[in-house]
Design an enzyme around this catalytic site. Structure first.
Site, short mmCIF file in Angstrom:
data_model
loop_
_atom_site.label_atom_id
_atom_site.label_comp_id
_atom_site.label_asym_id
_atom_site.label_seq_id
_atom_site.Cartn_x
_atom_site.Cartn_y
_atom_site.Cartn_z
N ASP A 102 13.70 3.91 -28.13
CA ASP A 102 13.55 4.03 -26.81
C ASP A 102 12.13 4.81 -26.64
OD1 ASP A 102 13.44 5.13 -24.11
OD2 ASP A 102 15.84 4.77 -24.11
N ASN A 103 11.36 4.27 -25.64
CA ASN A 103 10.01 4.86 -25.44
C ASN A 103 9.94 6.45 -24.61
OD1 ASN A 103 10.27 4.16 -22.91
ND2 ASN A 103 8.37 2.46 -23.01
N VAL A 113 9.13 -1.27 -26.93
CA VAL A 113 9.54 -2.40 -27.58
C VAL A 113 8.28 -3.59 -26.98
CG1 VAL A 113 11.87 -2.08 -27.95
CG2 VAL A 113 11.21 -2.91 -25.69
N ASN A 125 9.37 -9.89 -28.25
CA ASN A 125 9.42 -9.21 -29.55
C ASN A 125 10.90 -9.15 -29.88
OD1 ASN A 125 6.59 -8.71 -29.46
ND2 ASN A 125 6.87 -6.78 -28.17
N ALA A 143 20.31 -7.67 -21.41
CA ALA A 143 20.85 -6.99 -20.18
C ALA A 143 20.09 -7.47 -19.03
CB ALA A 143 20.53 -5.57 -20.16
N TYR A 196 10.72 -6.55 -11.03
CA TYR A 196 12.12 -6.30 -11.80
C TYR A 196 12.74 -7.52 -11.79
CZ TYR A 196 16.65 -4.11 -13.23
OH TYR A 196 17.75 -4.13 -14.05
#
Ligand code: UDP
Length: 328
Positions: free
Chosen positions: A32-33, A58, A100, A115, A146
């Site tokens: 997670d960032n 990611v 990636n 997802a 999105y």
């Protein structure tokens, strides 16, 4: 022991997935960032030797030593207010981040589940939404960052599947709720419960006739787990078909919380879908899955969770409204 990479692991769904895969006896590599995720969601897992955490974005090259069996790509802002605040990151994590992850899946021979979302259907003209409906999306509206990132994500995933033979799975997630949702992420359920707990009026956008269908998180995680274990590469809707108008939902929250606040009406956000309800025939047929938790049960658990949070969470101002999102 299967080795699983979960991106977006410190988020709402990511943290529940980490728990589920640990329970299944897997080694979980969480990534997670922390832009919208929160380490508090997974800090109880850090003591486990089967769990490790990488603080990494990611959208940049991913390096994971050793073998990988599964990759679950759940990194992405997921509430309208979030992706308005960080539109470029939203586009990048759905596109570059997915690329990636797919490259990593190909290199490791891992199975990859992405997802996706009911947002690929946009403001749908077909109701309820079946997987073969192509959608009604505005590419340049506020939600476009999105919706189009997620549509691209599905396209590149199918391309890796068809061209490179990567084993892929696509879940289209409908509105989901439960413990560890962010109280102030702007989504309707935490918004209403937060307002009730603070003694504020509940803000219904538009006239409240728009519909949503809310799925409890445990049901969703079960559906995702079954999809990953299946051999089905086409998209599968996972959600609860129990549809309700937002105005009725506000009344349910008022009853649940016992608040004496009232409903106030605000302008409808741009491109806010008027109706949303999953057709889950495919999930029933292929995964033998359907939701088990009623809204009454799920809301009670979620309300208890929000009530247990410290006051500073309740009064933390994130970004409840965002200029440009609300119709003037
Ligand atoms: N909504 C609302 N009041 C709020 C927040 C949201 O009436 O304080 C509405 C919103 O306009 C939408 C629905 O609730 O019609 C669900 O919004 P949410 O942001 O939770 O998710 P969406 O399904 O739109 O992605």
């Amino acid at each position: 022991m299967k080795r699983v990479l979960i991106t977006g692991a410190a988020g709402f769904l990511g943290s529940h997935l980490c728990e589920r895969f640990l329970k299944e006896g897997c080694h979980v590599i969480a990534m997670d960032n922390l832009i919208t995720g929160d380490l508090k969601n997974i800090e109880h897992l850090f003591k486990l030797k089967e769990f490790e955490f990488y603080h990494h974005d990611v959208s940049k090259f991913i390096h994971i030593p050793g073998e990988l069996d599964y990759i679950l790509h759940f990194a992405s802002p997921a509430s309208p207010i979030d992706y308005l605040k960080i539109p470029i990151q939203t586009l990048k994590v759905g596109s570059l981040g997915t690329h990636n992850c797919l490259g990593l899946a190909k290199a490791k021979g891992a199975r990859m589940l992405i997802a996706s979302t009911s947002e690929v259907y946009g403001d749908p003209l077909v109701h309820p939404q079946t997987e073969d409906y192509w959608g009604n999306v505005n590419p340049i509206g506020p939600r476009g960052v999105y919706d189009e990132a997620k549509r691209f994500q599905e396209a590149i995933t199918m391309a890796y599947h068809r061209y490179h033979g990567v084993e892929t799975r696509i879940v289209r997630i409908f509105n989901t709720y439960g413990p560890r949702m962010r109280l102030n992420d702007g989504r309707v359920l935490p918004a209403f419960i937060g307002q009730a707990l603070r003694g504020e009026d509940l803000t219904v956008f538009g006239d409240g006739s728009q519909t949503r269908s809310f799925c409890y998180v445990d049901d969703l995680i079960e559906g995702i787990y079954r999809l990953l274990q299946s051999d089905y590469a086409e998209p599968v809707n996972i959600g609860n078909p129990d549809e309700i108008t937002i105005a009725d939902f506000a009344e349910e929250i008022i009853k649940l919380t016992g608040t004496d606040q009232k409903v106030i009406y605000k302008p409808l956000p741009v491109d806010d879908p008027m109706q949303r309800q999953p057709n889950i025939d495919r999930a029933r047929a292929i995964l033998n899955w359907e939701p088990k938790v009623s809204r009454a049960e799920g809301l009670k658990i979620t309300y208890d969770y929000f009530k247990s949070l410290p006051d500073e969470e309740l009064y933390k101002k994130e970004h409840n409204t965002f200029e440009g999102y609300i119709r003037k």
